[in-house]
Design a protein around this motif. Structure first.
Motif, PDB file in Angstrom:
ATOM      1  N   TYR A  92      23.902   7.151  27.148  1.00 21.68           N
ATOM      2  CA  TYR A  92      23.563   7.446  28.533  1.00 21.68           C
ATOM      3  C   TYR A  92      24.623   8.354  29.131  1.00 21.68           C
ATOM      4  CZ  TYR A  92      20.572   3.269  28.179  1.00 21.68           C
ATOM      5  OH  TYR A  92      19.640   2.355  27.800  1.00 21.68           O
ATOM      6  N   GLN A 137      26.106   9.301  33.098  1.00 22.54           N
ATOM      7  CA  GLN A 137      26.068   8.865  34.488  1.00 22.54           C
ATOM      8  C   GLN A 137      26.956   9.770  35.320  1.00 22.54           C
ATOM      9  OE1 GLN A 137      27.661   4.933  35.389  1.00 22.54           O
ATOM     10  NE2 GLN A 137      26.128   4.636  36.976  1.00 22.54           N
ATOM     11  N   GLN A 181      25.343   8.119  40.725  1.00 21.32           N
ATOM     12  CA  GLN A 181      23.972   8.214  40.238  1.00 21.32           C
ATOM     13  C   GLN A 181      23.711   7.147  39.192  1.00 21.32           C
ATOM     14  OE1 GLN A 181      22.507  12.107  39.215  1.00 21.32           O
ATOM     15  NE2 GLN A 181      23.739  13.122  40.774  1.00 21.32           N
ATOM     16  N   SER A 182      22.484   7.054  38.798  1.00 23.18           N
ATOM     17  CA  SER A 182      22.095   6.025  37.835  1.00 23.18           C
ATOM     18  C   SER A 182      22.394   6.465  36.408  1.00 23.18           C
ATOM     19  CB  SER A 182      20.605   5.728  37.988  1.00 23.18           C
ATOM     20  OG  SER A 182      20.237   4.619  37.213  1.00 23.18           O
ATOM     21  N   LEU A 183      22.203   5.538  35.500  1.00 23.65           N
ATOM     22  CA  LEU A 183      22.355   5.864  34.081  1.00 23.65           C
ATOM     23  C   LEU A 183      21.106   6.599  33.614  1.00 23.65           C
ATOM     24  CD1 LEU A 183      23.639   2.788  34.554  1.00 23.65           C
ATOM     25  CD2 LEU A 183      24.182   3.096  32.161  1.00 23.65           C
ATOM     26  N   LEU A 215      19.231   8.041  30.304  1.00 27.14           N
ATOM     27  CA  LEU A 215      19.210   8.013  28.848  1.00 27.14           C
ATOM     28  C   LEU A 215      19.204   9.433  28.312  1.00 27.14           C
ATOM     29  CD1 LEU A 215      18.920   6.275  26.254  1.00 27.14           C
ATOM     30  CD2 LEU A 215      16.442   6.563  26.490  1.00 27.14           C
ATOM     31  N   PHE A 269      30.374  10.580  33.000  1.00 24.33           N
ATOM     32  CA  PHE A 269      30.687   9.279  32.401  1.00 24.33           C
ATOM     33  C   PHE A 269      29.612   9.030  31.339  1.00 24.33           C
ATOM     34  CE2 PHE A 269      33.052   5.542  32.263  1.00 24.33           C
ATOM     35  CZ  PHE A 269      32.308   4.384  32.450  1.00 24.33           C
ATOM     36  N   ILE A 289      28.081   6.590  28.431  1.00 29.03           N
ATOM     37  CA  ILE A 289      28.079   5.172  28.039  1.00 29.03           C
ATOM     38  C   ILE A 289      27.097   4.969  26.892  1.00 29.03           C
ATOM     39  CG2 ILE A 289      27.823   2.794  28.829  1.00 29.03           C
ATOM     40  CD1 ILE A 289      27.981   3.721  31.660  1.00 29.03           C
ATOM     41  N   PHE A 322      21.856  -2.191  39.406  1.00 30.89           N
ATOM     42  CA  PHE A 322      20.745  -1.425  38.853  1.00 30.89           C
ATOM     43  C   PHE A 322      19.660  -2.364  38.349  1.00 30.89           C
ATOM     44  CE2 PHE A 322      22.557   2.758  38.842  1.00 30.89           C
ATOM     45  CZ  PHE A 322      23.915   2.592  38.674  1.00 30.89           C
ATOM     46  N   GLY A 327      16.562   2.018  37.616  1.00 32.39           N
ATOM     47  CA  GLY A 327      16.448   2.468  38.987  1.00 32.39           C
ATOM     48  C   GLY A 327      17.686   3.259  39.367  1.00 32.39           C
ATOM     49  N   LYS A 328      17.693   3.843  40.544  1.00 32.79           N
ATOM     50  CA  LYS A 328      18.790   4.704  40.955  1.00 32.79           C
ATOM     51  C   LYS A 328      20.015   3.939  41.419  1.00 32.79           C
ATOM     52  CE  LYS A 328      16.012   8.735  42.106  1.00 32.79           C
ATOM     53  NZ  LYS A 328      16.451   9.460  40.918  1.00 32.79           N
TER      54      LYS A 328
END
Lengths: 112, 114
Positions: free
Chosen positions: A36, A38, A42-44, A46, A91, A93, B89, B105-106
């Protein structure tokens, strides 16, 4: 419990160089690992699914020639960011699953 | 593919209050819904999960509810504490078909003030 180890935890490199990130499952075998990315706040997202002994599966929009993934054993997957640029700073992961999904500690990449 | 929407993006509460974070998903085949807590610069940690064969699951101060018909699930934290402050999340995936990938999700930044 199950642990996923990721190394290095942070790296600073110059633009144009390559960086390798390792992801190891320490007490279980993982035929599949996930990578992932990031960005701050913000979100992870894929990037790719790493498959032991075969080619990785990349998500749409992720350049496979830039983000090289190797999953040569049941406990190790590597992500190599080739010809890194400042916009690759993020980042990264990894994760692997036995019964649950376990994340590595992440690698903070800064490209100057 | 799956799309997971999460609200709110930020949530500020006073210590001791309850916090609720809501997620919706689009793929009716999704049957596994984990929640992760991520502190700044650290890995996401699984805090609770729910599978589609149950409607609610509780673990001390944390509970998750699932409405399959409406395709939404929620995280409930009661008696919040400052150490609950983090980004949370939600995620969804289809389990049972070889490997599965999570769609996240964000995120919701939860701030618990003393």
């Amino acid at each position: 419990g199950a642990v996923v180890s990721q190394h290095p935890s942070w790296v600073i490199c110059k633009s144009g160089t390559s960086v390798k990130i390792e992801c190891r499952s320490l007490d279980f075998q993982a035929t599949t690992m996930f990578w992932y990315r990031q960005f701050p706040k913000q979100s992870l997202m894929l990037m790719a699914t790493s498959n032991e002994g075969s080619k990785a599966t990349y998500e749409q929009g992720v350049e496979k020639d830039k983000f090289l993934i190797n999953h040569a054993s049941l406990t190790l997957s590597t992500l190599t960011v080739t010809s890194a640029h400042p916009e690759d700073s993020s980042f990264y992961i990894c994760s692997a699953r036995d019964r649950n999904l376990h994340f590595g500690n992440g690698t903070r990449l800064t490209v100057t | 593919g799956e799309n997971v929407e999460q609200h709110p993006s930020t949530l500020s509460v006073q210590e001791g209050d309850s916090a609720v974070i809501k997620c919706t998903y689009s793929d009716s085949a999704s049957n596994y819904f984990p929640w992760y807590k991520q502190e700044l610069g650290k890995r996401p940690q699984l805090i609770i999960d729910i599978r589609s064969n149950v409607g609610e699951k509780k673990d001390q101060r944390i509970a998750v509810t699932l409405n399959k018909t409406a395709k939404h699930f929620s995280l409930h934290i009661t008696e919040t504490q400052p150490e609950d402050s983090a980004v949370y999340f939600c995620a969804a995936s289809v389990e049972g078909s070889g490997y599965s990938t999570l769609t996240f999700g964000k995120g919701t930044m939860l701030l618990v003030s003393p």
